[in-house]
Motif scaffolding. Structure first.
Motif, PDB file in Angstrom:
ATOM      1  N   ALA A  60       0.809  -1.220   0.000  1.00 61.35           N
ATOM      2  CA  ALA A  60       0.000   0.000   0.000  1.00 61.35           C
ATOM      3  C   ALA A  60       0.843   1.271   0.000  1.00 61.35           C
ATOM      4  N   THR A  62      -0.360   5.056   0.218  1.00 62.10           N
ATOM      5  CA  THR A  62      -1.625   5.713   0.493  1.00 62.10           C
ATOM      6  C   THR A  62      -1.660   7.168   0.036  1.00 62.10           C
ATOM      7  N   ARG A  64      -4.527  10.560   0.214  1.00 60.18           N
ATOM      8  CA  ARG A  64      -5.773  11.031   0.805  1.00 60.18           C
ATOM      9  C   ARG A  64      -6.157  12.383   0.217  1.00 60.18           C
ATOM     10  N   THR A  91      -1.427   1.939  -5.261  1.00 61.98           N
ATOM     11  CA  THR A  91      -1.868   3.214  -4.709  1.00 61.98           C
ATOM     12  C   THR A  91      -3.258   3.036  -4.101  1.00 61.98           C
ATOM     13  N   VAL A  92      -3.401   3.479  -2.867  1.00 64.56           N
ATOM     14  CA  VAL A  92      -4.662   3.383  -2.131  1.00 64.56           C
ATOM     15  C   VAL A  92      -5.206   4.794  -1.958  1.00 64.56           C
ATOM     16  N   TRP A  93      -6.311   5.081  -2.650  1.00 69.88           N
ATOM     17  CA  TRP A  93      -6.873   6.430  -2.677  1.00 69.88           C
ATOM     18  C   TRP A  93      -8.070   6.504  -1.741  1.00 69.88           C
ATOM     19  N   SER A  94      -8.028   7.483  -0.818  1.00 70.10           N
ATOM     20  CA  SER A  94      -9.119   7.637   0.139  1.00 70.10           C
ATOM     21  C   SER A  94      -9.589   9.087   0.146  1.00 70.10           C
ATOM     22  N   TRP A 157      -0.229  12.153   1.680  1.00 71.24           N
ATOM     23  CA  TRP A 157       0.108  10.834   1.145  1.00 71.24           C
ATOM     24  C   TRP A 157       1.079  10.136   2.080  1.00 71.24           C
ATOM     25  N   GLN A 158       1.118   8.821   1.970  1.00 75.76           N
ATOM     26  CA  GLN A 158       1.900   7.970   2.858  1.00 75.76           C
ATOM     27  C   GLN A 158       1.593   8.249   4.330  1.00 75.76           C
ATOM     28  N   VAL A 161      -4.839   5.748   6.273  1.00 77.81           N
ATOM     29  CA  VAL A 161      -6.113   6.146   5.679  1.00 77.81           C
ATOM     30  C   VAL A 161      -7.187   5.147   6.094  1.00 77.81           C
ATOM     31  N   PRO A 175       0.532   2.769   5.317  1.00 79.56           N
ATOM     32  CA  PRO A 175       1.524   2.601   4.257  1.00 79.56           C
ATOM     33  C   PRO A 175       2.343   1.334   4.515  1.00 79.56           C
ATOM     34  N   THR A 188      -7.180  -6.035   3.026  1.00 80.19           N
ATOM     35  CA  THR A 188      -5.921  -5.409   3.398  1.00 80.19           C
ATOM     36  C   THR A 188      -5.303  -6.222   4.528  1.00 80.19           C
TER      37      THR A 188
END
Length: 231
Positions: A60, A62, A64, A91-94, A157-158, A161, A175, A188
């Motif tokens: 991950a 991350t 945001r 990439t984990v988008w929140s 980011w990182q 999230v 992350p 996850t």
């Protein structure tokens, strides 16, 4: 503080990632239950785009964001966030975006160029057909033609999230945690237990392979369950 994943060298991390591509989320979910992690599944709305997208497996990274009106012309923070992506990462988008896409084809190309192996999006994407042609797997909650520029802005980011969960309202992703997605959904896996989960999931997978072979050879289900036990 560095994550557990950051202490593993790249070769080892890639080996783990490739091995995860050979196990099903169903087996991994069972392992997580047995280890006392019952709430690692993401909400059922997360689906592959396009539907034929490959499995999602990676570490991950991350990102945001939030709904923030701003002038058209781009989101420099989003570009900065994507510059930090490393090979083997997802990439984990929140964020709180609704009705808009977090990214489309061009950003997907840029992420893939950096070695990114897919994206998990608690929101929308667009350019689905073209992203599919680039063989870049994306699991998202919805698709939409509406861009984020002027509406939704990256603000970190990182950082940890929270994404919508299957058995709980939100699931925390740090992350360096591991993301696994297939036809059944997305999980996850906390970085600290990634290798333990993988080894046990591989064991269950091996048993299932044997059961399928025995059933194909004429064994009844009752006989198979008596021989192998419940899996």
């Amino acid at each position: 503080m560095d994550s557990i994943a950051s202490t593993i060298d790249h070769q080892k991390k890639e080996e783990i990632r490739i091995r995860f591509l050979k196990v099903d989320t169903s087996n991994v979910a069972d392992v997580l239950d047995n280890l006392g992690y019952p709430n690692q599944g993401l909400a059922a709305e997360f689906s592959p785009f396009p539907a034929t997208a490959d499995r999602l497996a990676g570490w991950a990274y991350t990102i945001r964001g939030q709904m923030t009106p701003f002038p058209l012309g781009g989101d420099p923070e989003k570009m900065m966030a994507c510059q930090g992506i490393s090979p083997g990462e997802v990439t984990v988008w929140s964020g709180d975006g609704e009705g808009i896409c977090y990214f489309g084809e061009l950003i997907a190309i840029g992420m893939k160029e950096r070695g990114c192996v897919g994206s998990l999006v608690d929101g929308g994407i667009r350019d689905v057909r073209w992203i599919g042609q680039h063989e870049f797997p994306v699991f998202a909650r919805y698709r939409t033609p509406i861009q984020s520029i002027g509406r939704w802005k990256v603000n970190a980011w990182q950082t940890p999230v929270f994404l919508r969960g299957a058995t709980t309202s939100l699931v925390k992703i740090e992350p360096g945690d591991f993301i696994l997605g297939d036809e059944d959904g997305v999980l996850t896996i906390p970085a600290a237990i990634v290798e333990q989960v993988l080894e046990e999931a591989e064991r269950l997978t091996s048993i299932e392979v044997s059961i399928r072979a025995e059933l194909s050879a004429g064994m009844t289900l009752a006989e198979a369950l008596k021989k192998f036990g419940h899996v």
